[in-house]
Design a protein around this motif. Structure first.
Motif, short mmCIF file in Angstrom:
data_model
loop_
_atom_site.label_atom_id
_atom_site.label_comp_id
_atom_site.label_asym_id
_atom_site.label_seq_id
_atom_site.Cartn_x
_atom_site.Cartn_y
_atom_site.Cartn_z
N ASN A 50 0.84 -1.22 0.00
CA ASN A 50 0.00 0.00 0.00
C ASN A 50 0.87 1.26 0.00
OD1 ASN A 50 0.85 0.10 2.64
ND2 ASN A 50 -1.13 0.73 3.45
N ASP A 51 2.03 1.14 -0.62
CA ASP A 51 2.91 2.29 -0.76
C ASP A 51 2.30 3.27 -1.77
OD1 ASP A 51 5.13 3.74 -0.15
OD2 ASP A 51 6.58 2.24 -0.79
N LEU A 52 2.88 4.46 -1.87
CA LEU A 52 2.24 5.54 -2.63
C LEU A 52 1.75 5.16 -4.04
CD1 LEU A 52 1.37 8.52 -2.91
CD2 LEU A 52 3.74 9.05 -3.51
N PRO A 53 2.60 4.62 -4.92
CA PRO A 53 2.10 4.33 -6.28
C PRO A 53 0.92 3.35 -6.29
CG PRO A 53 4.49 4.32 -6.28
CD PRO A 53 4.06 4.41 -4.85
N ALA A 93 -1.15 2.91 -3.77
CA ALA A 93 -2.26 3.59 -3.10
C ALA A 93 -2.98 4.53 -4.06
CB ALA A 93 -1.76 4.35 -1.87
N LEU A 94 -2.24 5.11 -5.01
CA LEU A 94 -2.88 5.98 -6.01
C LEU A 94 -3.82 5.18 -6.90
CD1 LEU A 94 0.19 8.19 -7.06
CD2 LEU A 94 -1.82 8.97 -5.79
N ARG A 95 -3.65 3.87 -6.90
CA ARG A 95 -4.51 3.00 -7.72
C ARG A 95 -5.37 2.08 -6.84
NH1 ARG A 95 -2.71 3.93 -12.97
NH2 ARG A 95 -3.98 2.27 -13.84
N CYS A 143 6.74 -0.66 -1.15
CA CYS A 143 6.80 -0.94 -2.59
C CYS A 143 7.50 -2.25 -2.93
CB CYS A 143 7.50 0.22 -3.29
SG CYS A 143 7.58 0.01 -5.09
N LEU A 144 6.84 -3.07 -3.74
CA LEU A 144 7.38 -4.37 -4.14
C LEU A 144 7.85 -4.40 -5.60
CD1 LEU A 144 4.78 -6.73 -2.38
CD2 LEU A 144 7.14 -6.36 -1.71
N ALA A 145 8.02 -3.24 -6.19
CA ALA A 145 8.49 -3.15 -7.58
C ALA A 145 7.49 -3.77 -8.56
CB ALA A 145 9.87 -3.77 -7.75
N CYS A 194 4.48 -1.65 -9.21
CA CYS A 194 3.52 -0.54 -9.08
C CYS A 194 2.60 -0.40 -10.28
CB CYS A 194 4.25 0.77 -8.87
SG CYS A 194 5.86 0.63 -8.13
N ASP A 195 3.02 -0.90 -11.45
CA ASP A 195 2.17 -0.80 -12.63
C ASP A 195 1.11 -1.90 -12.63
OD1 ASP A 195 4.25 -2.62 -12.93
OD2 ASP A 195 4.32 -2.44 -15.11
N GLU A 200 -0.76 -10.23 -8.90
CA GLU A 200 -0.86 -8.84 -9.38
C GLU A 200 -2.20 -8.52 -10.05
OE1 GLU A 200 3.89 -8.26 -10.28
OE2 GLU A 200 2.69 -9.21 -11.84
N THR A 206 9.64 2.16 -8.59
CA THR A 206 10.70 1.65 -9.48
C THR A 206 10.49 0.16 -9.77
OG1 THR A 206 12.14 3.17 -8.31
CG2 THR A 206 13.20 1.66 -9.83
N PHE A 207 10.39 -0.17 -11.05
CA PHE A 207 10.16 -1.59 -11.39
C PHE A 207 10.80 -1.94 -12.73
CE2 PHE A 207 6.45 1.15 -11.84
CZ PHE A 207 6.19 1.10 -13.21
N ARG A 257 16.76 -7.90 -4.19
CA ARG A 257 15.86 -7.76 -3.04
C ARG A 257 15.17 -9.11 -2.81
NH1 ARG A 257 10.95 -3.70 -3.96
NH2 ARG A 257 10.47 -4.63 -1.94
N SER A 295 4.06 5.35 -13.03
CA SER A 295 3.00 4.79 -12.18
C SER A 295 2.05 5.91 -11.74
CB SER A 295 3.60 4.10 -10.96
OG SER A 295 4.26 5.04 -10.14
N HIS A 316 -1.49 8.03 -11.73
CA HIS A 316 -2.70 8.36 -12.49
C HIS A 316 -2.48 8.53 -14.00
CE1 HIS A 316 -4.36 9.86 -8.44
NE2 HIS A 316 -4.77 8.63 -8.68
N PRO A 351 0.17 2.64 -17.07
CA PRO A 351 1.38 2.61 -16.27
C PRO A 351 2.30 1.50 -16.79
CG PRO A 351 -0.46 1.65 -15.05
CD PRO A 351 -1.02 2.21 -16.32
N GLY A 352 3.58 1.67 -16.62
CA GLY A 352 4.51 0.64 -17.07
C GLY A 352 5.89 1.21 -17.34
N ILE A 354 6.11 9.11 -10.71
CA ILE A 354 4.82 8.87 -10.06
C ILE A 354 3.92 10.08 -10.35
CG2 ILE A 354 3.62 8.32 -7.90
CD1 ILE A 354 6.35 7.45 -6.75
N TRP A 379 -1.25 14.07 2.35
CA TRP A 379 -1.35 12.60 2.35
C TRP A 379 -0.13 11.98 1.66
CZ3 TRP A 379 -2.20 9.39 -2.07
CH2 TRP A 379 -2.45 8.05 -1.78
N LYS A 413 2.56 9.43 3.30
CA LYS A 413 2.94 8.13 2.72
C LYS A 413 4.47 8.03 2.62
CE LYS A 413 -0.57 5.47 1.42
NZ LYS A 413 -0.72 4.10 1.89
#
Ligand SMILES: Cc1cc2nc3c(=O)[nH]c(=O)nc-3n(C[C@H](O)[C@H](O)[C@H](O)COP(=O)(O)O)c2cc1C
Ligand code: SF4
Ligand code: FES
Lengths: 164, 447
Positions: free
Chosen positions: A83-86, A88-90, A123-125, A127-128, A141, B85-86, B120, B242, B244, B248-249, B321, B331, B335
């Motif tokens: 539920n990190d920011l990116p 949470a925005l979705r 964040c778990l990488a 976010c998309d 996902e 980051t992904f 990670r 990511s 709005h 996203p991607g 973002i 908010w 976060k």
């Protein structure tokens, strides 16, 4: 129960072969201990310490520093919702809340039947592909509650089949 | 054209045979036919800059390694934990051999003894697949003993972290790899120096994306590489978009592409017909940008190291973002600070205590119980944390506070004046605070 069990011998040997220093094997071995006991139990810590020539209190502090080592038993399915920011925005905050309500658990809690633990993570990488979660270290996902309910049913069925 | 995300063009390029059939490992062959110092000069000439955040010249970093040392290491940073980051994950999943090849080129250039890829812990499945790819490369003679008949031995190993953002910081990564708590080291000595790297040996630490560029540079040459991008920012960059947007991607585009092109031509535009309010261009850690709707000329800013600096922010890891007009920036600050509070390793007081207090006071403001003086208070706490900590996490944590207050004062004002704030409903449900594991563990262990 022990990580000395024959089934881990090869993995442990391969782990030590990677590093010039035994201590570097502490993290991989803690994962094995967690696999064996379901959490990093005091016995597991003791065994890892012996293998790596470390003091058990040092091993315990390592286990405590990293969030993926569980210092208490978790449910059979350990659900870590991002539920990190990116995310949470979705809609991840709402998803996380509804999931807890659906399973009737508090944050970090485990369902009465010992099946599910729910907690939030950073964040778990992925976010998309929000909302998403990690279940026992595997990513699930592009979720919504509809899909989640179906997934939960599937896990319940799997667990039932295993018992038989 | 994809240099990095080649899996988008050739879907099974993750397979060894497909990779080699499409030019794979030619860069390594070329490197091994050259003197190590020539490889370093070539990479230096390409102006390849680190993609992990700081943008430091890769060739320059490699040149710092003392050639006379008998033992040297390469540590590949695959910790990828910055919010938003992904990109490294997509490289690792879809084009893993190119990373292995790039890491081996770096290893040849510094004549390394071994390569460790630090992933990670959450990349559990990725790491196990990568082990198989490494085994394939070893079997073919690109990794391991007597690489390509050169007489040089160099193995590649994966190492899984276990959930700690701070292990992405290079010295903490090395500590973690040595089986210690992942806490940053006091520098100097720097990792590239004897005494400062892995097991006290000179070590290059590079990000996954950085190294994945190396094979292309070896094959096509530095001049071709410099044709892509801007004057000071050469090559392609993977932008992780990511928030709005409609799509996203990851988007691999030349450095110097504008936000407008990235967001509209590639990421499908802003979702739900809304206006943009703000952009975090480097995940949670870089300064936030204010955007006054979709026509704001700030969207014509080029995504390059130099242009982003001119715009008062950073390119960093290029994790974009996007936030629309419904987002409450208090908010967002909350976060961000929760992230850094959770991830502070606890070694230095300003970071450990600062993140704790910032979180507390930001929550107070967010819940409508704050005063105007609270805004000054957090601004002061954040400013006092900046530049005085052992690693950059202290600055990263201060950034979201300082820059949201500076760029969105009206959002803070609305909260302290208890006015209705947009998207209040989006505020996080009250959850039990996550245990401060890192800090407690650090305090107990003291090593
Ligand atoms: C708190 C913190 C977290 C970091 N996380 C990462 C990360 O996840 N991945 C990464 O490549 N670099 C990360 N870095 C940057 C590394 O310290 C280092 O600069 C980078 O790995 C160097 O590689 P590059 O020159 O190829 O970019 C982080 C830095 C800090 C201060
Ligand atoms: S700034 Fe924060 S994360 Fe970095 S060393 Fe200090 S306490 Fe640890
Ligand atoms: S914010 Fe959830 S995966 Fe990145």
């Amino acid at each position: 129960m022990s990580i000395h069990d024959e089934k881990y011998a090869k993995r442990i040997e391969a782990t030590f072969a990677k590093y010039p220093d035994k201590r570097s094997a502490v993290m991989p071995l803690l994962y094995i201990a967690q696999e064996e006991y379901g959490w990093v139990s005091p016995e597991g810590i003791e065994e890892v310490a012996q293998y790596c020539d470390m003091d058990p209190t040092q091993v315990k502090s390592i286990a405590g520093f990293y969030t993926m080592y569980s210092e208490q038993p978790k449910g059979k399915y350990w659900l870590q919702v991002c539920n990190d920011l990116p995310c949470a925005l979705r809609g991840a905050d709402e998803f996380h809340k509804q999931l807890k309500e659906y399973l009737n658990v508090e944050e970090g809690g485990t369902t009465a039947d010992g099946m599910f633990t729910v907690e939030h993570v950073m964040c778990l990488a992925a976010c998309d592909k929000a909302p998403m979660l990690q279940c026992n270290f595997h990513f699930v996902e592009n979720l919504d509650m509809e899909k989640m309910k179906a997934q939960i049913e599937q896990w319940r069925a799997e667990a039932k089949a295993e018992k038989k | 054209m994809h240099i990095l995300l080649r899996g988008r063009d050739i879907s099974d390029i993750y397979k060894f045979d497909v990779y080699t059939a499409n030019g794979g490992y030619e860069g390594l062959k070329k490197a091994v036919s050259m003197k190590p110092s020539e490889v370093i000069d070539l990479v230096k000439a390409s102006n390849l800059r680190g993609r992990g955040g700081a943008g430091f010249s890769a060739g320059m970093k490699w040149s710092f390694i003392p050639q006379s040392e008998p033992i040297k290491y390469v540590a590949v940073n695959a910790d990828e934990s910055e919010a938003g980051t992904f990109k490294d994950r997509e490289i690792l999943e879809t084009n893993p051999h190119q990373l292995i090849e790039g890491a081996m080129i770096c290893a040849w250039a510094i004549q390394a003894t071994a390569v460790y890829i630090y992933l990670r812990g959450e990349f559990w499945d990725v790491a196990h697949a990568l082990d198989e790819r490494i085994a394939e490369a070893r079997k073919a003679g690109f990794v391991g003993d007597n690489v390509l008949g050169s007489g040089w031995n160099c193995n590649v190993y994966t190492h899984l972290g276990a959930g700690a953002y701070i292990c992405g910081e290079e010295s903490a990564l090395l500590e973690s790899l040595e089986g210690k708590l992942g806490q940053p080291r006091v520098r100097p000595p720097f990792p590239a120096q004897k005494g400062g790297g892995l097991y006290k040996e000179a070590t290059v630490v590079n990000n996954v994306e950085t190294l994945t560029n190396a094979p292309w540079i070896l094959v096509n040459g530095p001049d071709e590489y410099k044709k892509i991008g801007t004057e000071q920012s050469s090559g392609n960059k993977i932008f992780c978009v990511s928030g709005h947007v409609n799509k996203p991607g990851n988007y691999e585009l030349p450095l110097g592409t504008t936000f407008r092109e990235l967001l509209y031509t590639h990421a499908g535009g802003i979702a739900n017909g809304k206006q943009i309010k703000g952009i975090l261009p480097s995940g949670g850690s870089g300064p936030i940008m204010r955007v006054n709707g979709n026509d704001d000329p700030i969207l014509d800013t080029k995504l390059s190291y130099e242009d982003m600096a001119k715009a008062g922010t950073i390119l960093g890891s290029a994790s974009i973002i996007v936030m629309d007009e419904t987002v409450d920036m208090v908010w967002v600050a909350s976060k961000a600070i929760k992230f850094f509070k959770h991830e502070s390793c606890g070694k230095c007081t300003p970071c450990r205590e600062g993140t704790f207090w910032l979180d507390k006071v930001v929550d107070r403001i967010l819940s409508g119980k704050g005063q105007e003086s609270d805004v000054d208070l957090i601004n002061n706490i954040a400013k006092n944390m900046s530049g005085v900590t052992l690693c950059a996490l202290g600055d990263f944590a201060a950034n979201p506070i300082i820059h949201t207050i500076k760029n969105f004062p009206e959002d803070f004002k609305a909260h302290v004046e208890k006015k209705e704030v947009a998207a209040e409903k989006a505020a996080p449900a009250k959850a039990a605070p996550a245990p401060r594991r890192g800090k407690e563990a650090a305090a107990q262990a003291g090593d």
